[in-house]
Write a protein that holds these residues in place. Structure first.
Motif, PDB file in Angstrom:
ATOM      1  N   GLY A 172      -3.188 -20.129 -20.985  1.00 37.04           N
ATOM      2  CA  GLY A 172      -3.068 -18.673 -21.022  1.00 37.04           C
ATOM      3  C   GLY A 172      -4.411 -18.030 -21.301  1.00 37.04           C
ATOM      4  N   ARG A 173      -4.364 -16.729 -21.559  1.00 36.83           N
ATOM      5  CA  ARG A 173      -5.610 -15.983 -21.730  1.00 36.83           C
ATOM      6  C   ARG A 173      -6.407 -16.412 -22.957  1.00 36.83           C
ATOM      7  NH1 ARG A 173      -4.658 -10.127 -20.153  1.00 36.83           N
ATOM      8  NH2 ARG A 173      -5.421  -9.708 -22.235  1.00 36.83           N
ATOM      9  N   GLY A 174      -5.821 -17.229 -23.821  1.00 39.58           N
ATOM     10  CA  GLY A 174      -6.592 -17.796 -24.921  1.00 39.58           C
ATOM     11  C   GLY A 174      -7.748 -18.638 -24.403  1.00 39.58           C
ATOM     12  N   MET A 189       8.715 -15.762 -14.728  1.00 39.11           N
ATOM     13  CA  MET A 189       9.772 -15.105 -13.980  1.00 39.11           C
ATOM     14  C   MET A 189       9.331 -14.697 -12.579  1.00 39.11           C
ATOM     15  SD  MET A 189      11.560 -11.487 -14.878  1.00 39.11           S
ATOM     16  CE  MET A 189      10.046 -10.561 -14.811  1.00 39.11           C
ATOM     17  N   SER A 190       8.129 -14.111 -12.488  1.00 34.44           N
ATOM     18  CA  SER A 190       7.672 -13.633 -11.182  1.00 34.44           C
ATOM     19  C   SER A 190       6.859 -14.684 -10.452  1.00 34.44           C
ATOM     20  CB  SER A 190       6.850 -12.359 -11.357  1.00 34.44           C
ATOM     21  OG  SER A 190       5.738 -12.614 -12.191  1.00 34.44           O
ATOM     22  N   GLY A 191       6.699 -15.845 -11.070  1.00 35.80           N
ATOM     23  CA  GLY A 191       5.960 -16.933 -10.421  1.00 35.80           C
ATOM     24  C   GLY A 191       6.881 -18.123 -10.238  1.00 35.80           C
ATOM     25  N   VAL A 218      -0.898 -21.996 -15.048  1.00 34.10           N
ATOM     26  CA  VAL A 218      -1.485 -20.896 -15.820  1.00 34.10           C
ATOM     27  C   VAL A 218      -0.482 -19.746 -15.932  1.00 34.10           C
ATOM     28  CG1 VAL A 218      -3.886 -21.425 -15.186  1.00 34.10           C
ATOM     29  CG2 VAL A 218      -2.532 -19.878 -13.746  1.00 34.10           C
ATOM     30  N   THR A 219      -0.805 -18.779 -16.789  1.00 35.47           N
ATOM     31  CA  THR A 219       0.008 -17.568 -16.891  1.00 35.47           C
ATOM     32  C   THR A 219      -0.410 -16.600 -15.781  1.00 35.47           C
ATOM     33  OG1 THR A 219      -1.556 -16.594 -18.448  1.00 35.47           O
ATOM     34  CG2 THR A 219       0.346 -17.759 -19.387  1.00 35.47           C
ATOM     35  N   ARG A 220       0.379 -15.544 -15.621  1.00 32.07           N
ATOM     36  CA  ARG A 220       0.127 -14.605 -14.531  1.00 32.07           C
ATOM     37  C   ARG A 220      -1.277 -13.984 -14.550  1.00 32.07           C
ATOM     38  NH1 ARG A 220       4.057 -10.299 -11.563  1.00 32.07           N
ATOM     39  NH2 ARG A 220       2.429  -9.016 -10.672  1.00 32.07           N
ATOM     40  N   VAL A 237      -1.165 -19.248 -24.888  1.00 33.87           N
ATOM     41  CA  VAL A 237      -0.167 -18.433 -24.184  1.00 33.87           C
ATOM     42  C   VAL A 237       0.569 -17.614 -25.245  1.00 33.87           C
ATOM     43  CG1 VAL A 237       1.977 -18.515 -22.843  1.00 33.87           C
ATOM     44  CG2 VAL A 237       0.147 -20.168 -22.375  1.00 33.87           C
ATOM     45  N   SER A 238       0.669 -16.285 -25.055  1.00 35.90           N
ATOM     46  CA  SER A 238       1.264 -15.461 -26.109  1.00 35.90           C
ATOM     47  C   SER A 238       2.790 -15.564 -26.138  1.00 35.90           C
ATOM     48  CB  SER A 238       0.850 -13.998 -25.939  1.00 35.90           C
ATOM     49  OG  SER A 238       1.324 -13.501 -24.711  1.00 35.90           O
ATOM     50  N   GLY A 239       3.398 -15.840 -24.976  1.00 32.93           N
ATOM     51  CA  GLY A 239       4.863 -15.944 -24.961  1.00 32.93           C
ATOM     52  C   GLY A 239       5.550 -14.622 -24.700  1.00 32.93           C
ATOM     53  N   ILE A 250       7.854 -12.054 -22.694  1.00 33.17           N
ATOM     54  CA  ILE A 250       9.190 -12.366 -22.214  1.00 33.17           C
ATOM     55  C   ILE A 250       9.221 -12.876 -20.764  1.00 33.17           C
ATOM     56  CG2 ILE A 250       9.868 -10.082 -21.380  1.00 33.17           C
ATOM     57  CD1 ILE A 250      12.342 -10.458 -23.226  1.00 33.17           C
ATOM     58  N   GLN A 251       8.368 -12.286 -19.892  1.00 29.43           N
ATOM     59  CA  GLN A 251       8.416 -12.684 -18.484  1.00 29.43           C
ATOM     60  C   GLN A 251       7.895 -14.105 -18.282  1.00 29.43           C
ATOM     61  OE1 GLN A 251       6.694  -9.870 -19.439  1.00 29.43           O
ATOM     62  NE2 GLN A 251       7.910  -8.161 -18.654  1.00 29.43           N
ATOM     63  N   HIS A 252       7.027 -14.546 -19.163  1.00 29.86           N
ATOM     64  CA  HIS A 252       6.578 -15.942 -19.085  1.00 29.86           C
ATOM     65  C   HIS A 252       7.684 -16.860 -19.623  1.00 29.86           C
ATOM     66  CE1 HIS A 252       3.765 -19.232 -18.734  1.00 29.86           C
ATOM     67  NE2 HIS A 252       4.161 -19.647 -19.915  1.00 29.86           N
TER      68      HIS A 252
HETATM   69  C1  LIG Z   1       7.429  -7.492 -14.118  1.00 28.57           C
HETATM   70  C2  LIG Z   1       6.512  -8.455 -14.809  1.00 28.57           C
HETATM   71  C3  LIG Z   1       6.533  -9.777 -14.437  1.00 28.57           C
HETATM   72  C4  LIG Z   1       5.699 -10.696 -15.081  1.00 28.57           C
HETATM   73  N1  LIG Z   1       5.785 -12.007 -14.724  1.00 28.57           N
HETATM   74  C5  LIG Z   1       5.045 -12.931 -15.398  1.00 28.57           C
HETATM   75  C6  LIG Z   1       5.154 -14.326 -15.098  1.00 28.57           C
HETATM   76  O1  LIG Z   1       5.917 -14.735 -14.218  1.00 28.57           O
HETATM   77  N2  LIG Z   1       4.380 -15.192 -15.792  1.00 28.57           N
HETATM   78  C7  LIG Z   1       3.517 -14.781 -16.774  1.00 28.57           C
HETATM   79  O2  LIG Z   1       2.846 -15.637 -17.363  1.00 28.57           O
HETATM   80  N3  LIG Z   1       3.388 -13.484 -17.070  1.00 28.57           N
HETATM   81  C8  LIG Z   1       4.128 -12.542 -16.409  1.00 28.57           C
HETATM   82  N4  LIG Z   1       3.971 -11.221 -16.719  1.00 28.57           N
HETATM   83  C9  LIG Z   1       2.922 -10.827 -17.672  1.00 28.57           C
HETATM   84  C10 LIG Z   1       3.354 -11.004 -19.127  1.00 28.57           C
HETATM   85  O3  LIG Z   1       4.001  -9.822 -19.553  1.00 28.57           O
HETATM   86  C11 LIG Z   1       2.138 -11.239 -20.028  1.00 28.57           C
HETATM   87  O4  LIG Z   1       1.225 -10.199 -19.838  1.00 28.57           O
HETATM   88  C12 LIG Z   1       1.444 -12.575 -19.766  1.00 28.57           C
HETATM   89  O5  LIG Z   1       2.373 -13.628 -19.744  1.00 28.57           O
HETATM   90  C13 LIG Z   1       0.421 -12.823 -20.847  1.00 28.57           C
HETATM   91  O6  LIG Z   1      -0.343 -13.944 -20.512  1.00 28.57           O
HETATM   92  P1  LIG Z   1      -1.118 -14.777 -21.623  1.00 28.57           P
HETATM   93  O7  LIG Z   1      -0.153 -15.306 -22.620  1.00 28.57           O
HETATM   94  O8  LIG Z   1      -1.967 -15.741 -20.907  1.00 28.57           O
HETATM   95  O9  LIG Z   1      -2.116 -13.712 -22.266  1.00 28.57           O
HETATM   96  P2  LIG Z   1      -2.068 -12.912 -23.628  1.00 28.57           P
HETATM   97  O10 LIG Z   1      -0.789 -12.210 -23.802  1.00 28.57           O
HETATM   98  O11 LIG Z   1      -3.317 -12.124 -23.675  1.00 28.57           O
HETATM   99  O12 LIG Z   1      -2.117 -14.043 -24.749  1.00 28.57           O
HETATM  100  C14 LIG Z   1      -3.207 -14.830 -25.044  1.00 28.57           C
HETATM  101  C15 LIG Z   1      -2.861 -15.644 -26.288  1.00 28.57           C
HETATM  102  O13 LIG Z   1      -3.910 -16.547 -26.567  1.00 28.57           O
HETATM  103  C16 LIG Z   1      -4.067 -16.649 -27.971  1.00 28.57           C
HETATM  104  N5  LIG Z   1      -5.439 -17.104 -28.232  1.00 28.57           N
HETATM  105  C17 LIG Z   1      -6.598 -16.395 -28.127  1.00 28.57           C
HETATM  106  N6  LIG Z   1      -7.636 -17.179 -28.419  1.00 28.57           N
HETATM  107  C18 LIG Z   1      -7.151 -18.405 -28.733  1.00 28.57           C
HETATM  108  C19 LIG Z   1      -7.735 -19.632 -29.127  1.00 28.57           C
HETATM  109  N7  LIG Z   1      -9.059 -19.769 -29.264  1.00 28.57           N
HETATM  110  N8  LIG Z   1      -6.921 -20.671 -29.380  1.00 28.57           N
HETATM  111  C20 LIG Z   1      -5.576 -20.559 -29.262  1.00 28.57           C
HETATM  112  N9  LIG Z   1      -4.974 -19.422 -28.880  1.00 28.57           N
HETATM  113  C21 LIG Z   1      -5.753 -18.361 -28.628  1.00 28.57           C
HETATM  114  C22 LIG Z   1      -3.770 -15.263 -28.481  1.00 28.57           C
HETATM  115  O14 LIG Z   1      -3.363 -15.306 -29.839  1.00 28.57           O
HETATM  116  C23 LIG Z   1      -2.661 -14.787 -27.536  1.00 28.57           C
HETATM  117  O15 LIG Z   1      -1.388 -15.072 -28.084  1.00 28.57           O
HETATM  118  C24 LIG Z   1       4.796 -10.274 -16.091  1.00 28.57           C
HETATM  119  C25 LIG Z   1       4.777  -8.940 -16.448  1.00 28.57           C
HETATM  120  C26 LIG Z   1       5.627  -8.030 -15.824  1.00 28.57           C
HETATM  121  C27 LIG Z   1       5.604  -6.606 -16.259  1.00 28.57           C
END
Ligand SMILES: Cc1cc2nc3c(=O)[nH]c(=O)nc-3n(C[C@H](O)[C@H](O)[C@H](O)COP(=O)(O)OP(=O)(O)OC[C@H]3O[C@@H](n4cnc5c(N)ncnc54)[C@H](O)[C@@H]3O)c2cc1C
Ligand SMILES: Nc1ncnc2c1ncn2[C@@H]1O[C@H](COP(=O)(O)O)[C@@H](O)[C@H]1O
Lengths: 311, 257
Positions: free
Chosen positions: A202-204, A244-246, A227-229, A259-261, A263-265
């Motif tokens: 994820g974005r981490g 969900m969308s992937g 990866v996440t979206r 990965v933050s977790g 709901i859509q993931h």
């Molecule tokens: C209609 C719709 C559909 C969607 N469909 C999907 C989908 O299918 N799949 C999907 O993934 N998303 C989907 N999303 C997007 C979803 O809402 C989130 O925005 C996305 O999942 C967030 O991705 P992320 O966890 O990588 O990033 P972030 O939410 O930015 O989380 C990053 C995490 O990394 C942690 N982190 C930061 N640095 C470190 C470190 N050094 N070590 C450990 N942890 C660290 C942070 O604490 C944070 O929790 C959708 C959104 C919408 C509105």
């Protein structure tokens, strides 16, 4: 009862045929926009193929394809129209349902016919819940006006090629309003759907180069990386994403790294047997959905895990 | 360029609570927010207006509490908001919603482009923009990741396996993806000003549409998945290896490694 099926995706097409059989269809008709060869292929799976030559419609444009399918539907008498729930399928279904004056429903995972008509299960509220929905008051209202349902991939087993249906050509005259300038095919994914072990970055993960860290963990575990979206759709680090969308995954082991977790993931990983999460933030929502949560910096935890798994 | 944007005030699914006993969503008074992709659609409309001039109007359909979204719509910079609000619309299906959007658009009159989100955050049905297009007999393009309007429309759409680049005449309906832009955050003064702006508030009677629905939601439940929720903190480097070893052991015991 006749059920008509349409999908541009071969695997999903076979799943639709299964779903039609599951509905106890006495006749399964395939709608095909494609080549002779496509029509012959579809005939091995269905009782009848109604087929429009792709050259009459051109490349995919939602309105033009919906109009072509409308002509196909009118050439038969289906009560239910099952469409593969891809981007293309969802758009065609919506436009076609308006043309037919019948309702459409999408994101369907299961369906049945009852005295009250067509009942479906569809995902709801960002993919975490399931809704039971009745589609249309009655099943048979008008001739050649089927209820339209879009099926998500992966919920019915692909049907076997065991039929020898008839093939009938339908001629259409489509007024075109749009053209396709370019189709950029994406790289194929790495088979996340069927993997036993999935490790998701994820974005981490701060830089594209750092994905190799996560990739190494995936390898050490004998799994594949996703990866996440945002990492895929925004940053284009990989062609597909999990969620969900992937791609919905159902591995024995899912590991989320940074990965933050949201709901859509989570909606796309909830069928994993065991969920492990590595996140620096102890309040990250992913921990609520995890069997094992590791609060720590992925840049320290992941290399350590790789080292431990190798010895 | 006169643009109409379809904006839904969705349930905030991230914050939605489910009854622990029945698994049903607790919708009464549940928090809502502007649907994520709709915010991008509005942003895209504002950017086009800033570039080529014209107007940005919005249409929102829903139960009375969805009127709240208007403040945000104005704060972001839209010229005029139209709302169709009615208690009965709590149970609206995509066909009814699309019909009400279209009747409102007919009242608005002239437009060159209709923008919407590709899928709403709560329903996620991918249906309404395409139905609006079909009802108006207009071309439709779904899930645009980039858009340009210069006499004609060029839309690059992410259709899963491939990115399609479409060219079309206007007017047309385009739904946008989450990634098309990064929406602006309204300034405080814009928010303050927005709360005083008037909007058009239609009833079903004004549009001559009956609240008839063909889809009926019988039941919604969140399937329960039990998780162990064993959480360990490994931020102390001297304990990291021990803690990780324990987790790997557990995974081996569970036969997933
Ligand atoms: C209609 C719709 C559909 C969607 N469909 C999907 C989908 O299918 N799949 C999907 O993934 N998303 C989907 N999303 C997007 C979803 O809402 C989130 O925005 C996305 O999942 C967030 O991705 P992320 O966890 O990588 O990033 P972030 O939410 O930015 O989380 C990053 C995490 O990394 C942690 N982190 C930061 N640095 C470190 C470190 N050094 N070590 C450990 N942890 C660290 C942070 O604490 C944070 O929790 C959708 C959104 C919408 C509105
Ligand atoms: N009630 C509504 N009011 C206004 N626009 C809506 C409404 N419902 C859906 N839309 C628009 O249609 C898009 C797709 O929604 P959906 O078909 O529900 O996935 C949304 O992103 C909005 O732009």
């Amino acid at each position: 009862m006749e059920v008509m099926v349409y999908s541009e995706n071969e695997k999903l097409f076979k799943e639709l045929v299964s779903a039609a059989i599951h509905l106890n269809a006495s006749k399964v008709t395939a709608a095909v926009i494609g080549t002779n060869e496509d029509a012959e292929k579809a005939a091995k799976l269905t009782d009848k193929v109604l087929f429009v030559e792709a050259s009459q419609v051109g490349e995919y444009r939602p309105k033009e394809y919906a109009e072509a399918l409308f002509q196909i539907v009118k050439a038969s008498d289906p009560q239910v129209l099952l469409i593969g729930g891809t981007h293309k399928g969802n758009a065609i279904a919506a436009m076609l349902s308006v043309m037919l004056g019948e309702p459409s429903v999408t994101e369907v995972s299961d369906l049945k016919i009852t005295e009250e008509g067509l009942m479906v299960l569809r995902s709801a509220f960002g993919g975490v819940a399931v809704a039971e929905v009745r589609v249309g008051r009655k099943l048979f209202t008008k001739v050649a006006s089927p209820k339209v349902a879009c099926l998500k991939p992966g919920f019915f087993p692909p049907a076997e090629e065991e039929k020898n249906g008839s093939v009938e050509k339908v001629s259409v005259d489509i007024k075109s309003t749009a053209e396709v300038l370019e189709v950029k095919e994406k790289e194929k994914g790495v088979g996340l759907e069927d993997a036993d072990i999935v490790v998701v970055a994820g974005r981490g993960v701060k830089k594209k180069e750092d994905l190799s860290l996560v990739e190494e963990l995936a390898k050490a575990l004998g799994g594949v990386m996703g990866v996440t979206r945002p990492l895929s759709a925004d940053l284009h680090w990989m062609p597909v994403w999990v969620g969900m969308s992937g791609i919905a995954v159902k591995p024995k082991l899912y590991v989320g790294v940074g990965v933050s977790g949201q709901i859509q993931h989570v909606a796309g990983i909830r069928n994993s047997k065991v969920i492990v999460a590595i996140n620096i933030d102890q309040n990250a929502p992913i921990f609520e959905h995890a069997d094992y949560g590791i609060v720590g910096d992925l840049y320290q935890v992941v290399p350590k895990l790789v080292e431990m798994l190798k010895t | 360029m006169d643009i109409i944007v379809c904006i839904k005030q969705s349930y905030d699914v991230q914050q939605l609570k489910f009854d622990p006993k029945t698994g049903e969503p607790m919708l009464a008074g549940a928090p809502r927010k502007m649907s994520d992709m709709d915010r991008r659609a509005l942003e895209e409309a504002l950017r086009i207006k800033e570039k080529v001039g014209g107007s940005v109007k919005t249409v929102t359909v829903g139960p009375p509490e969805t009127r709240d979204v208007v403040k945000e719509i104005y704060a972001m910079g839209a010229d005029e908001a139209f709302v169709v609000a009615d208690m009965k619309l709590d149970k609206a299906d995509p066909d009814l919603t699309a019909k009400l959007i279209v009747e409102t658009i007919k009242k608005i009159g002239n437009f060159d482009l209709i923008l919407a989100g590709a899928a709403s955050t709560d329903e996620y049905s991918w249906q309404i923009p395409a139905k609006v297009a079909a009802l108006l007999n207009l071309p439709f393009f779904q899930n645009a990741v980039s858009l340009s309007v210069d006499g004609e429309l060029i839309a690059e759409c992410d259709l899963g396996d491939a990115i399609y680049k479409f060219k079309s005449s206007l007017p047309a309906v385009v739904s946008v993806s989450l990634e098309i832009n990064e929406p602006r955050i309204p300034t405080l003064s814009a928010i303050l000003k927005a709360s005083r702006k008037q909007f058009t508030d239609f009833r079903l009677e004004d549009l001559g549409v009956d609240a008839v629905t063909e889809l009926e939601v019988r039941k919604v439940v969140m399937p329960k998945v039990e998780r162990k929720n064993v959480i360990v903190d490994v931020s102390d480097p001297s304990k990291m290896e021990d803690e990780l070893a324990k987790i790997l052991d557990e995974l081996r015991k569970e036969n997933v490694l």
